[in-house]
Design an enzyme around this catalytic site. Structure first.
Site, short mmCIF file in Angstrom:
data_model
loop_
_atom_site.label_atom_id
_atom_site.label_comp_id
_atom_site.label_asym_id
_atom_site.label_seq_id
_atom_site.Cartn_x
_atom_site.Cartn_y
_atom_site.Cartn_z
N ARG A 147 13.89 7.68 9.92
CA ARG A 147 13.82 7.10 8.56
C ARG A 147 13.27 5.67 8.53
NH1 ARG A 147 19.10 9.56 8.15
NH2 ARG A 147 18.84 11.65 7.29
N LYS A 154 -0.27 1.05 3.07
CA LYS A 154 -0.53 2.45 2.72
C LYS A 154 -0.69 3.22 4.03
CE LYS A 154 -2.74 2.50 -1.80
NZ LYS A 154 -3.98 2.77 -2.54
N GLU A 172 -16.24 -1.51 2.79
CA GLU A 172 -14.95 -1.94 2.21
C GLU A 172 -14.96 -3.45 1.92
OE1 GLU A 172 -12.72 0.04 1.10
OE2 GLU A 172 -12.20 1.67 2.46
N LYS A 205 -7.15 -8.91 -0.70
CA LYS A 205 -6.21 -7.77 -0.63
C LYS A 205 -4.77 -8.27 -0.74
CE LYS A 205 -5.17 -3.32 1.10
NZ LYS A 205 -5.53 -2.12 1.83
N GLU A 211 1.06 0.35 -6.18
CA GLU A 211 -0.02 0.82 -7.05
C GLU A 211 0.48 1.41 -8.36
OE1 GLU A 211 -3.47 2.43 -4.96
OE2 GLU A 211 -3.87 3.72 -6.68
N ARG A 225 -3.32 -2.47 -8.24
CA ARG A 225 -3.80 -2.12 -6.90
C ARG A 225 -4.87 -1.04 -6.93
NH1 ARG A 225 -0.47 -1.52 -1.19
NH2 ARG A 225 -2.27 -0.81 0.00
N ASN A 229 -9.49 0.81 -5.05
CA ASN A 229 -10.09 2.14 -4.86
C ASN A 229 -11.46 2.26 -5.51
OD1 ASN A 229 -8.35 3.77 -3.27
ND2 ASN A 229 -6.85 3.64 -4.92
N HIS A 239 -13.85 4.91 -4.35
CA HIS A 239 -13.11 5.88 -3.54
C HIS A 239 -12.99 7.25 -4.19
CE1 HIS A 239 -12.25 2.30 -1.29
NE2 HIS A 239 -11.47 2.91 -0.44
N HIS A 285 -14.02 9.88 -1.71
CA HIS A 285 -13.09 10.87 -1.15
C HIS A 285 -13.60 12.28 -1.38
CE1 HIS A 285 -9.27 8.08 -1.09
NE2 HIS A 285 -10.14 7.81 -0.13
N HIS A 323 -15.60 7.22 6.40
CA HIS A 323 -14.92 6.79 5.17
C HIS A 323 -15.71 5.67 4.47
CE1 HIS A 323 -11.70 5.84 2.39
NE2 HIS A 323 -11.75 4.58 2.79
P1 NAD Z 1 -11.62 5.26 12.64
O1 NAD Z 1 -10.22 4.90 12.79
O2 NAD Z 1 -11.99 6.68 12.77
O3 NAD Z 1 -12.47 4.40 13.68
C1 NAD Z 1 -13.85 4.57 13.72
C2 NAD Z 1 -14.35 4.91 15.15
O4 NAD Z 1 -14.43 3.70 15.91
C3 NAD Z 1 -13.44 5.84 15.93
O5 NAD Z 1 -14.23 6.68 16.72
C4 NAD Z 1 -12.66 4.87 16.80
O6 NAD Z 1 -12.14 5.47 17.95
C5 NAD Z 1 -13.71 3.85 17.14
N1 NAD Z 1 -13.25 2.53 17.49
C6 NAD Z 1 -12.18 1.87 16.98
N2 NAD Z 1 -12.18 0.61 17.43
C7 NAD Z 1 -13.24 0.46 18.25
C8 NAD Z 1 -13.75 -0.60 19.00
N3 NAD Z 1 -13.22 -1.83 18.94
N4 NAD Z 1 -14.84 -0.38 19.76
C9 NAD Z 1 -15.44 0.85 19.79
N5 NAD Z 1 -15.02 1.88 19.08
C10 NAD Z 1 -13.92 1.69 18.31
O7 NAD Z 1 -12.20 4.79 11.23
P2 NAD Z 1 -12.00 3.46 10.37
O8 NAD Z 1 -13.27 3.27 9.66
O9 NAD Z 1 -11.45 2.35 11.16
O10 NAD Z 1 -10.86 3.89 9.34
C11 NAD Z 1 -11.07 4.91 8.42
C12 NAD Z 1 -9.73 5.45 7.98
O11 NAD Z 1 -8.99 4.42 7.35
C13 NAD Z 1 -9.82 6.60 7.01
O12 NAD Z 1 -8.96 7.62 7.39
C14 NAD Z 1 -9.38 5.99 5.70
O13 NAD Z 1 -8.79 6.92 4.83
C15 NAD Z 1 -8.42 4.95 6.16
N6 NAD Z 1 -8.21 3.84 5.21
C16 NAD Z 1 -6.94 3.51 4.91
C17 NAD Z 1 -6.70 2.45 4.06
C18 NAD Z 1 -5.28 2.03 3.78
O14 NAD Z 1 -5.09 1.19 2.90
N7 NAD Z 1 -4.31 2.53 4.50
C19 NAD Z 1 -7.77 1.72 3.53
C20 NAD Z 1 -9.05 2.09 3.89
C21 NAD Z 1 -9.27 3.16 4.74
N1 GLY Z 2 -7.40 0.69 0.36
C1 GLY Z 2 -6.78 0.76 -0.90
C2 GLY Z 2 -5.45 0.15 -0.94
O1 GLY Z 2 -4.95 -0.36 0.03
O2 GLY Z 2 -4.84 0.15 -1.97
#
Ligand code: NAD
Ligand code: GLY
Length: 372
Positions: free
Chosen positions: A129, A151, A193, A235, A245, A249, A253, A256, A260, A273
């Site tokens: 939890r 998130k 982003e 942010k 949100e 917030r 998006n 997005h 998405h 993404h």
């Molecule tokens: P990712 O986590 O898939 O990383 C991208 C690629 O880069 C992967 O292959 C990873 O292994 C590689 N990588 C990571 N760090 C590296 C480094 N320093 N050197 C070499 N390679 C490296 O993708 P991302 O773009 O980081 O994140 C996308 C995800 O984040 C999506 O799932 C999206 O929905 C999510 N997201 C979440 C929020 C939130 O608020 N929680 C906001 C935006 C995006």
């Molecule tokens: N990436 C959108 C949020 O954090 O609200």
């Protein structure tokens, strides 16, 4: 945690959420520095969650930095990719926690991009939890967005980030040195982003991005430091007012809803993404124009910057028979939808965003005009 002069030199942005407040450290040589982690809650065990790409690059450094603070530092290495942001992969984290007898004080460390960060956060929110966790984002996208704000989620085949929780980390460590190994395509995805923060909140930052985009693409350290810090500040300002949100917030998006739909419509991992968000912002800007909120010059200005960042500005065709209909169906499965009505983030004059519904016919025109 609070600002402390003994921390390594780094910029610090604070997320202000009463007892859930935490700092984002932004700088170089942070990940491997044991001082970075000195104010975390005391615990016997740490679990580093990472993936097969990031582990060989940074896991040993992080493990060494954590060893003085924990008697046991464990590691679980997940398969790499958006397609693994799912239940079976999440289960690997719980397996590691339970097989190693991890108690409820165990601290999880998310070492990787947004996929690792979102999954580790969700695991931390639900294991016993709730256990503490730390974000150590290693992609530009994760440093400017996903590691900040709490998130957490996994995908469902029918919709992106549909299963998750709001759960804040104890600390975010943005080590700019980690970006040196990031592939160009991933750098561009992160720029998507970053660009979003301009039209929704800060036109001066949009101007700065236009002037400094080449430096960012060349991974100039000073330019990256400024872009990460300003993105985190914006942010933090938004999340500090609307953590879960209920209103404001949603502006984060921007792009997005369309993005998405592209990601899930093509199959997770086909487009990154940040690519979906880049193209989605172009579509959302066109929708904003059709709704009379911005002019054509603004849409062109944003499109030019997104294209310069190396991101797609034309959407993929998701259906040969009714492409716009397919986008609409996918966009209805969105957390902002209300009673089946899609709600879009639009630009309501430069530097300001709003959330609104739009007639299907208008959205169809936008999609038809924006898809290659
Ligand atoms: P990712 O986590 O898939 O990383 C991208 C690629 O880069 C992967 O292959 C990873 O292994 C590689 N990588 C990571 N760090 C590296 C480094 N320093 N050197 C070499 N390679 C490296 O993708 P991302 O773009 O980081 O994140 C996308 C995800 O984040 C999506 O799932 C999206 O929905 C999510 N997201 C979440 C929020 C939130 O608020 N929680 C906001 C935006 C995006
Ligand atoms: N990436 C959108 C949020 O954090 O609200």
């Amino acid at each position: 945690m609070h600002a402390n002069s003994s921390l390594p030199a780094a910029a610090q942005v604070q997320i202000d959420l009463a007892e859930r407040s935490y700092p984002i450290l932004i700088g170089t040589s942070l990940l491997a520095d044991t001082l970075t982690y000195q104010h975390l809650p005391k615990a016997a065990t740490a679990l580093i969650v990472t993936n097969t790409t990031v582990a060989p690059l940074y896991a040993a450094q992080l493990m060494q930095a954590l060893q003085p603070h924990f008697s046991k530092v464990l590691q679980v290495t997940l398969p790499d990719g958006e397609v693994y942001k799912d239940w079976p992969t999440l289960q690997l984290i719980f397996d590691a926690l339970l097989e190693n007898g991890c108690d409820r004080k165990t601290v999880l460390f998310a070492l990787g991009g947004g996929v690792v960060g979102d999954m580790t956060g969700f695991a931390a929110a639900s294991y016993m939890r709730g256990v503490p966790f730390v974000q150590v984002p290693t992609t530009l996208l994760a440093q400017v967005d996903s590691s900040v704000g709490g998130k957490t989620a996994i995908n469902h085949p029918l919709g992106k980030n549909m299963i998750g929780a709001f759960y804040q980390p104890q600390l975010v460590v943005c080590d700019l040195d980690a970006l040196k190994t990031l592939p160009d395509r991933e750098l561009s995805a992160g720029l998507g982003e970053i660009i979003k923060y301009g039209p929704i909140a800060d036109m001066a930052f949009l101007g700065w991005l236009e002037a400094n985009l080449d430096a960012l693409l060349a991974k100039d350290p000073a330019a990256l430091a400024h872009a990460v810090q300003r993105s985190c500040e914006i942010k933090a300002w938004v999340v500090g007012q609307d953590e879960r949100e209920s209103g404001l917030r949603a502006i984060l998006n921007f792009g997005h809803t369309f993005g998405h739909a592209i990601e899930s419509g093509l199959g997770y991992g086909e487009w990154l993404h940040g690519e979906g968000v880049g193209c989605g912002m172009v579509m959302a800007a066109h929708l904003s124009q059709r709704l009379g909120r911005v002019d054509a010059a603004f849409v062109q200005r944003l499109t030019t910057l997104i294209e310069r960042a190396g991101l797609p500005v034309k959407g993929p065709v998701l259906s040969a028979t009714d492409n716009a209909g397919r986008y609409l169906d996918l966009m209805r499965i969105d957390k902002k939808s209300e009673a089946g009505e899609i709600r879009f983030v639009v630009i309501d004059g430069p530097g300001k965003a709003a959330v609104c519904a739009a007639p299907d016919a208008l959205v169809r025109e936008v999609i038809d005009g924006c898809c290659a």
